[in-house]
Design a protein around this motif. Structure first.
Motif, short mmCIF file in Angstrom:
data_model
loop_
_atom_site.label_atom_id
_atom_site.label_comp_id
_atom_site.label_asym_id
_atom_site.label_seq_id
_atom_site.Cartn_x
_atom_site.Cartn_y
_atom_site.Cartn_z
N GLU A 230 6.26 1.90 -29.45
CA GLU A 230 7.52 1.73 -28.72
C GLU A 230 7.27 1.23 -27.30
OE1 GLU A 230 11.47 4.33 -27.42
OE2 GLU A 230 9.70 5.36 -28.18
N ILE A 231 8.00 0.22 -26.87
CA ILE A 231 7.92 -0.23 -25.49
C ILE A 231 8.82 0.70 -24.66
CG2 ILE A 231 8.36 -2.11 -23.88
CD1 ILE A 231 7.67 -4.03 -26.18
N VAL A 232 8.18 1.39 -23.69
CA VAL A 232 8.88 2.45 -22.97
C VAL A 232 8.98 2.19 -21.46
CG1 VAL A 232 8.33 4.22 -24.68
CG2 VAL A 232 6.75 3.81 -22.76
N GLY A 233 8.54 1.02 -21.01
CA GLY A 233 8.65 0.74 -19.59
C GLY A 233 8.18 -0.66 -19.26
N CYS A 234 8.44 -1.05 -18.01
CA CYS A 234 8.01 -2.36 -17.54
C CYS A 234 7.90 -2.34 -16.03
CB CYS A 234 8.97 -3.46 -17.99
SG CYS A 234 10.67 -3.28 -17.41
N GLY A 235 7.29 -3.39 -15.50
CA GLY A 235 7.16 -3.56 -14.07
C GLY A 235 6.59 -4.94 -13.79
N ALA A 236 6.73 -5.40 -12.56
CA ALA A 236 6.28 -6.74 -12.23
C ALA A 236 5.90 -6.83 -10.76
CB ALA A 236 7.39 -7.75 -12.54
N ILE A 237 5.14 -7.86 -10.46
CA ILE A 237 4.84 -8.25 -9.08
C ILE A 237 5.09 -9.75 -9.00
CG2 ILE A 237 3.08 -8.54 -7.30
CD1 ILE A 237 1.60 -6.17 -8.52
N ARG A 238 5.74 -10.16 -7.93
CA ARG A 238 5.87 -11.58 -7.65
C ARG A 238 5.41 -11.81 -6.22
NH1 ARG A 238 12.30 -12.85 -6.98
NH2 ARG A 238 12.67 -11.43 -5.27
N PRO A 239 4.85 -12.98 -5.96
CA PRO A 239 4.35 -13.24 -4.60
C PRO A 239 5.47 -13.52 -3.61
CG PRO A 239 3.99 -15.15 -5.99
CD PRO A 239 4.56 -14.08 -6.87
N LEU A 240 5.37 -12.90 -2.45
CA LEU A 240 6.22 -13.28 -1.32
C LEU A 240 5.44 -14.18 -0.38
CD1 LEU A 240 8.18 -10.03 -0.39
CD2 LEU A 240 8.91 -11.95 -1.82
N SER A 241 4.12 -13.96 -0.37
CA SER A 241 3.21 -14.82 0.38
C SER A 241 1.84 -14.69 -0.32
CB SER A 241 3.10 -14.37 1.84
OG SER A 241 2.39 -13.15 1.94
N GLU A 242 0.86 -15.33 0.22
CA GLU A 242 -0.48 -15.28 -0.38
C GLU A 242 -1.02 -13.85 -0.43
OE1 GLU A 242 -3.48 -16.95 -2.49
OE2 GLU A 242 -1.66 -17.96 -1.82
N LYS A 243 -0.65 -13.03 0.57
CA LYS A 243 -1.22 -11.68 0.69
C LYS A 243 -0.22 -10.56 0.42
CE LYS A 243 -5.31 -13.10 1.84
NZ LYS A 243 -6.41 -12.95 0.91
N THR A 244 1.05 -10.91 0.22
CA THR A 244 2.09 -9.89 0.00
C THR A 244 2.76 -10.10 -1.34
OG1 THR A 244 2.50 -9.74 2.38
CG2 THR A 244 4.20 -8.86 0.91
N GLY A 245 2.73 -9.06 -2.16
CA GLY A 245 3.42 -9.07 -3.43
C GLY A 245 4.62 -8.14 -3.39
N MET B 249 10.75 -2.32 -12.07
CA MET B 249 10.10 -1.07 -12.47
C MET B 249 11.09 -0.24 -13.30
SD MET B 249 6.93 -0.42 -11.53
CE MET B 249 6.93 1.37 -11.56
N PHE B 250 10.62 0.21 -14.45
CA PHE B 250 11.49 1.01 -15.31
C PHE B 250 10.66 1.83 -16.27
CE2 PHE B 250 14.11 1.34 -19.27
CZ PHE B 250 15.09 2.19 -18.76
N ALA B 251 11.05 3.08 -16.41
CA ALA B 251 10.47 3.98 -17.41
C ALA B 251 11.62 4.52 -18.24
CB ALA B 251 9.70 5.11 -16.75
N LYS B 252 11.55 4.31 -19.53
CA LYS B 252 12.61 4.72 -20.45
C LYS B 252 12.78 6.24 -20.47
CE LYS B 252 14.04 3.79 -25.20
NZ LYS B 252 13.74 2.98 -26.39
N TYR B 253 11.66 6.96 -20.37
CA TYR B 253 11.70 8.41 -20.41
C TYR B 253 11.22 8.96 -19.06
CZ TYR B 253 11.89 7.30 -25.35
OH TYR B 253 12.23 6.77 -26.57
N PRO B 254 12.10 9.63 -18.32
CA PRO B 254 11.70 10.15 -17.00
C PRO B 254 10.66 11.27 -17.11
CG PRO B 254 14.08 10.42 -17.37
CD PRO B 254 13.49 9.86 -18.62
N ARG B 255 9.90 11.40 -16.05
CA ARG B 255 8.94 12.50 -15.88
C ARG B 255 7.90 12.60 -16.99
NH1 ARG B 255 13.41 13.18 -13.46
NH2 ARG B 255 14.73 13.99 -15.08
N LYS B 256 7.45 11.44 -17.48
CA LYS B 256 6.39 11.40 -18.49
C LYS B 256 5.18 10.60 -17.98
CE LYS B 256 8.85 13.04 -22.10
NZ LYS B 256 8.76 14.43 -22.36
N SER B 257 5.15 10.33 -16.67
CA SER B 257 4.09 9.56 -16.00
C SER B 257 4.06 8.08 -16.41
CB SER B 257 2.71 10.19 -16.24
OG SER B 257 2.68 11.48 -15.68
N ILE B 258 5.11 7.62 -17.04
CA ILE B 258 5.18 6.21 -17.43
C ILE B 258 5.25 5.32 -16.19
CG2 ILE B 258 6.52 4.45 -18.65
CD1 ILE B 258 7.47 6.79 -20.53
#
Length: 148
Positions: free
Chosen positions: A57-72, A77-86
């Motif tokens: 089961e896919i239970v979460g997701c997250g991403a990074i996109r560049p704002l600059s060469e050194k800053t993402g 960010m999402f966890a389908k089930y809270p408080r499971k360390s996802i």
């Protein structure tokens, strides 16, 4: 067992978790957040999208996109089930990959009303910062930053 995998937000297997995130945001805050992640560039190695799988089961997701060469910027960010360390597993994975991509800092925005997210980021050693970019004048937004 929870596994974090690099994926693509346009992949059919990621579609359901992204839609669940968008629906969750819409129900809680009246906006689905989709417009803040429309510039996904599959060919840019500084963009990163991950999913979390628990068994099959896919239970979460997250991403990074560049704002600059050194800053993402941490996004989707999402966890389908809270408080499971996802969420923590996803964020830790993103931070590790961000270092490998030579980012020096990560920034993010969440809604000020999203107390769970604000606590989560503070507990993950992010610090509250002045709102940046398109969030600068938005009273409903709160921004965080972490040096890597």
């Amino acid at each position: 067992m929870l596994v974090i995998k690099i994926s693509n937000p346009n992949d059919p297997s990621a579609y359901s978790i992204i839609e669940e995130l968008s629906q969750n945001l819409y129900e809680r805050f009246g906006s689905d957040g989709k417009n803040s992640f429309t510039d996904w560039e599959n060919n840019n190695p500084k963009y990163l999208f991950v999913i979390a799988e628990w068994n099959t089961e896919i239970v979460g997701c997250g991403a990074i996109r560049p704002l600059s060469e050194k800053t993402g910027e941490v996004k989707r960010m999402f966890a389908k089930y809270p408080r499971k360390s996802i969420g923590q597993s996803i964020l830790s994975f993103l931070e590790t990959k961000a270092k490998e991509l030579n980012y020096e800092e990560l920034v993010l925005e969440t809604r000020a009303k999203n107390e769970e997210a604000c606590s989560f980021y503070l507990n993950s050693n992010y610090i509250k910062t002045p709102n940046y970019g398109k969030y600068a004048d938005r009273l409903d937004a709160v921004c965080f930053q972490k040096n890597l």
